[in-house]
Design a protein around this motif. Structure first.
Motif, PDB file in Angstrom:
ATOM      1  N   TYR A  35       0.754  -1.329  -0.045  1.00 55.76           N
ATOM      2  CA  TYR A  35       0.110   0.026  -0.248  1.00 55.76           C
ATOM      3  C   TYR A  35       0.800   1.268   0.113  1.00 55.76           C
ATOM      4  CZ  TYR A  35      -4.039   3.114   1.041  1.00 55.76           C
ATOM      5  OH  TYR A  35      -4.847   4.196   1.049  1.00 55.76           O
ATOM      6  N   ASN A  36       0.362   2.241  -0.754  1.00 55.84           N
ATOM      7  CA  ASN A  36       1.253   3.430  -0.829  1.00 55.84           C
ATOM      8  C   ASN A  36       0.294   4.541  -0.657  1.00 55.84           C
ATOM      9  OD1 ASN A  36       2.848   5.670  -1.470  1.00 55.84           O
ATOM     10  ND2 ASN A  36       3.611   5.010  -3.448  1.00 55.84           N
ATOM     11  N   LYS A  37       0.371   5.206   0.641  1.00 55.88           N
ATOM     12  CA  LYS A  37      -0.535   6.139   0.759  1.00 55.88           C
ATOM     13  C   LYS A  37      -0.278   7.294   0.191  1.00 55.88           C
ATOM     14  CE  LYS A  37       2.260   7.761   4.988  1.00 55.88           C
ATOM     15  NZ  LYS A  37       2.095   7.700   6.199  1.00 55.88           N
ATOM     16  N   LYS A  38       0.629   7.796  -0.676  1.00 61.77           N
ATOM     17  CA  LYS A  38       0.669   8.913  -1.610  1.00 61.77           C
ATOM     18  C   LYS A  38       0.062   8.734  -2.880  1.00 61.77           C
ATOM     19  CE  LYS A  38       5.346   9.363   0.317  1.00 61.77           C
ATOM     20  NZ  LYS A  38       6.948   9.628  -0.115  1.00 61.77           N
ATOM     21  N   ILE A  78     -16.694  11.758   7.523  1.00 66.04           N
ATOM     22  CA  ILE A  78     -16.247  11.913   6.015  1.00 66.04           C
ATOM     23  C   ILE A  78     -16.187  10.267   5.521  1.00 66.04           C
ATOM     24  CG2 ILE A  78     -14.302  12.483   4.445  1.00 66.04           C
ATOM     25  CD1 ILE A  78     -13.463  14.363   6.671  1.00 66.04           C
ATOM     26  N   MET A  79     -16.734  10.052   4.482  1.00 61.54           N
ATOM     27  CA  MET A  79     -16.634   8.507   3.878  1.00 61.54           C
ATOM     28  C   MET A  79     -16.036   8.619   2.497  1.00 61.54           C
ATOM     29  SD  MET A  79     -20.328   7.286   5.365  1.00 61.54           S
ATOM     30  CE  MET A  79     -20.046   5.459   4.464  1.00 61.54           C
ATOM     31  N   TRP A  80     -15.383   7.576   2.105  1.00 59.32           N
ATOM     32  CA  TRP A  80     -14.912   7.754   0.694  1.00 59.32           C
ATOM     33  C   TRP A  80     -14.662   5.821   0.557  1.00 59.32           C
ATOM     34  CZ3 TRP A  80     -11.828   9.449   4.403  1.00 59.32           C
ATOM     35  CH2 TRP A  80     -10.455   8.948   4.827  1.00 59.32           C
ATOM     36  N   ASN A  81     -14.369   5.573  -0.586  1.00 61.43           N
ATOM     37  CA  ASN A  81     -13.952   4.333  -1.071  1.00 61.43           C
ATOM     38  C   ASN A  81     -12.426   4.146  -1.442  1.00 61.43           C
ATOM     39  OD1 ASN A  81     -13.966   1.524  -2.888  1.00 61.43           O
ATOM     40  ND2 ASN A  81     -15.754   1.630  -1.466  1.00 61.43           N
ATOM     41  N   ILE A 105      -2.936   5.317   6.080  1.00 64.32           N
ATOM     42  CA  ILE A 105      -3.519   5.133   4.399  1.00 64.32           C
ATOM     43  C   ILE A 105      -3.666   6.644   4.128  1.00 64.32           C
ATOM     44  CG2 ILE A 105      -4.699   2.965   5.298  1.00 64.32           C
ATOM     45  CD1 ILE A 105      -7.357   4.518   5.457  1.00 64.32           C
ATOM     46  N   TRP A 106      -4.139   6.617   2.933  1.00 59.33           N
ATOM     47  CA  TRP A 106      -4.498   7.801   2.402  1.00 59.33           C
ATOM     48  C   TRP A 106      -5.734   8.414   2.718  1.00 59.33           C
ATOM     49  CZ3 TRP A 106      -8.622   9.851  -0.325  1.00 59.33           C
ATOM     50  CH2 TRP A 106      -8.428  11.063  -1.087  1.00 59.33           C
ATOM     51  N   LYS A 107      -5.755   9.566   2.925  1.00 60.87           N
ATOM     52  CA  LYS A 107      -6.966  10.378   3.089  1.00 60.87           C
ATOM     53  C   LYS A 107      -6.843  11.847   2.795  1.00 60.87           C
ATOM     54  CE  LYS A 107      -5.105  12.195   7.715  1.00 60.87           C
ATOM     55  NZ  LYS A 107      -3.451  12.124   7.431  1.00 60.87           N
ATOM     56  N   PRO A 108      -8.017  12.344   2.557  1.00 59.33           N
ATOM     57  CA  PRO A 108      -7.953  13.875   1.782  1.00 59.33           C
ATOM     58  C   PRO A 108      -7.294  14.758   2.634  1.00 59.33           C
ATOM     59  CG  PRO A 108     -10.031  13.257   2.500  1.00 59.33           C
ATOM     60  CD  PRO A 108      -9.279  11.832   2.739  1.00 59.33           C
ATOM     61  N   ASP A 109      -6.664  15.659   2.033  1.00 61.45           N
ATOM     62  CA  ASP A 109      -5.961  17.069   2.641  1.00 61.45           C
ATOM     63  C   ASP A 109      -7.091  17.892   3.062  1.00 61.45           C
ATOM     64  OD1 ASP A 109      -6.039  17.437  -0.242  1.00 61.45           O
ATOM     65  OD2 ASP A 109      -4.133  18.424   0.184  1.00 61.45           O
ATOM     66  N   LEU A 110      -8.174  17.772   3.567  1.00 58.95           N
ATOM     67  CA  LEU A 110      -9.111  18.710   3.880  1.00 58.95           C
ATOM     68  C   LEU A 110      -8.606  19.949   4.747  1.00 58.95           C
ATOM     69  CD1 LEU A 110     -12.356  16.907   4.331  1.00 58.95           C
ATOM     70  CD2 LEU A 110     -11.927  18.411   2.604  1.00 58.95           C
ATOM     71  N   VAL A 111      -8.702  21.210   4.634  1.00 56.76           N
ATOM     72  CA  VAL A 111      -8.518  22.111   5.291  1.00 56.76           C
ATOM     73  C   VAL A 111      -9.485  23.109   5.571  1.00 56.76           C
ATOM     74  CG1 VAL A 111      -5.880  22.195   4.812  1.00 56.76           C
ATOM     75  CG2 VAL A 111      -7.450  23.645   3.503  1.00 56.76           C
ATOM     76  N   LEU A 112      -9.550  23.854   6.781  1.00 59.89           N
ATOM     77  CA  LEU A 112     -10.570  24.926   7.096  1.00 59.89           C
ATOM     78  C   LEU A 112     -10.449  26.024   6.285  1.00 59.89           C
ATOM     79  CD1 LEU A 112     -12.902  25.259   9.072  1.00 59.89           C
ATOM     80  CD2 LEU A 112     -11.571  26.171  10.651  1.00 59.89           C
ATOM     81  N   GLY A 113     -11.262  26.332   5.334  1.00 56.70           N
ATOM     82  CA  GLY A 113     -11.018  27.282   4.297  1.00 56.70           C
ATOM     83  C   GLY A 113     -10.996  28.797   4.941  1.00 56.70           C
ATOM     84  N   ASN A 114     -11.983  29.251   5.917  1.00 58.16           N
ATOM     85  CA  ASN A 114     -12.134  30.369   6.323  1.00 58.16           C
ATOM     86  C   ASN A 114     -11.699  30.308   7.816  1.00 58.16           C
ATOM     87  OD1 ASN A 114     -14.279  28.860   7.522  1.00 58.16           O
ATOM     88  ND2 ASN A 114     -15.518  30.406   7.333  1.00 58.16           N
ATOM     89  N   GLY A 115     -10.719  29.648   8.425  1.00 59.39           N
ATOM     90  CA  GLY A 115     -10.332  29.755   9.592  1.00 59.39           C
ATOM     91  C   GLY A 115      -9.351  30.727  10.264  1.00 59.39           C
TER      92      GLY A 115
END
Length: 410
Positions: A35-38, A78-81, A105-115
């Motif tokens: 597995y490559n989380k990148k 957050i849910m994904w496949n 594992i891989w996960k989305p790089d979500l950030v707070l846009g108006n923080g």
């Protein structure tokens, strides 16, 4: 004998359905060995990873009107496949789900846009991700969110605000990671009611552009006004009434000026105390702040009128009286109905007085300036000022107060 048989059956079933740590460890090792989380976890790299996002709001910690900041606590669902972490439970000791640290594992790089704070990843090293055997990933990062929220305090303390919490996929384009709002939207099942703010509506909106994909959670909140009405508005109304009562005291009492000054200083001290409770904003001025400014202006005007009254009351009777003061006294008499308006206007002219022998200039003077012939003294002037000022300020006070409540409560 029967008890022994039942015990053996339960023991056998337990061994068949249960999993040992070694079996779970072996499955995790097999899944992560290549597995490559990148790399995005899709078989076809031309297809995007679809994120299903909802927001679980726990509490509204505070709203800072000065810095226009909303502070909330909650967590994202957050849910994904992930096509790279699937397995067959039948051949893996009936293991249907496992838990891994979010960094494995891989996960989305979500950030707070108006923080308000710097960008940082959601969750932490101690958070675990729930993984199903079909590759369904379920991640719930909890955090205290400090977000920018534009404030409109015009109708304080009956103001309503709309605050947004925006999450953006920072690195990936919309063709690589796509956000889809969940049917749950903003979940308030675990929400703890705030003592200051009430949630009246929630909205969720997904925005997509050629650059990124973001989801916006909008929270419509309304301030609970009872505290401010009882501790701010009602005392101000009482102090305003006390200011008007200055004109009830006669000038001869000797306490008129001291009473007016005491009420004004009390009002000023009270405003200093409540100043910390009123929202401060340069973009919008609350109607209540304008009302307070007008009340202070009325207090200053009352002090000026009172000082002039005392000065006029002790003026020598030999000093000529301007015409405007005589008009004021006659107007006072007409309103109070203590004298007939006609007799006030006629002054010292008698119906039986023979004016034929008087010079023509004197007759014209008596006809054109009837107010000047009324016999009044300076005490009558101060009494008229008290009466007229009381009703003028009372009408003005009632009108401003009605306008205040109609404006901020609608």
């Amino acid at each position: 004998m029967n008890a022994i048989v039942i015990y053996l059956i339960i023991s056998t079933c337990g061994l068949a359905l249960g999993q040992t740590p070694q079996q779970v460890s072996s499955l995790i090792t097999d899944l992560l060995s290549n597995y490559n989380k990148k790399v995005r976890p899709v078989v076809d790299q031309s297809m995007p990873v679809t994120l299903d996002i909802s927001f679980n709001l726990i509490s509204i910690i505070g709203v800072d009107e000065v810095n226009e900041k909303l502070e909330t606590s909650g967590y994202l669902s957050i849910m994904w496949n992930d096509a790279m972490v699937t397995w067959d439970p039948v051949t893996n000791s009936d293991i249907y789900r496992i838990f891994l640290p979010q960094g494995d594992i891989w996960k989305p790089d979500l950030v707070l846009g108006n923080g308000f704070k710097k960008f940082e990843e959601l969750g932490g090293h101690f958070y675990y991700i729930d993984i199903d055997y079909t590759g369904s990933i379920f991640w719930q990062p909890f955090q205290v969110f400090e977000t920018h929220c534009s404030m409109d305090t015009t109708y304080f303390p009956y103001d309503k605000e709309v605050c947004e919490i925006v999450f953006v996929v920072w690195s990936y384009s919309v063709n690589e990671v796509e956000i889809r709002k969940s049917d749950d939207g903003i979940d308030l099942s675990a929400y703890e009611e705030s003592g200051v703010w009430e949630i009246i509506q929630t909205d969720v909106k997904v925005s997509k552009s050629s650059i990124d994909s973001k989801v916006t959670f909008s929270i419509h909140i309304k301030r609970k006004p009872l505290y401010y009405v009882l501790n701010v508005i009602v005392p101000i109304l009482f102090l305003g009434m006390l200011t008007i009562l200055v004109f009830v005291l006669p000038v001869d009492a000797g306490e008129k000026m001291s009473y007016a000054m005491t009420v004004f200083l009390s009002f000023a001290v009270f405003l200093t105390i409540i100043n910390t409770q009123l929202p401060v904003s340069s973009d919008s001025t609350s109607i209540l702040s304008i009302y307070l400014l007008l009340q202070m202006s009325m207090g200053v005007l009352v002090l000026v009128i009172t000082a002039l009254q005392i000065r006029l009351h002790h003026r020598d009777e030999t000093v000529p009286m301007p015409r405007v003061f005589k008009i004021m006294v006659n107007l006072d008499n007409c309103i109070r109905c203590t004298k007939s308006c006609q007799s006030s206007k006629s002054g010292s002219i008698s119906p039986t007085m023979n004016t034929e022998n008087q010079p023509k200039a004197d007759q014209e003077a008596l006809e054109e300036k009837p107010w000047d012939n009324t016999k009044v003294d300076w005490k009558d002037v101060t009494s008229a000022i008290d009466f007229l000022a009381f009703w003028i300020f009372l009408i003005l006070y009632v009108a401003l107060t009605i306008y205040l409540f109609i404006s901020i409560a609608t």
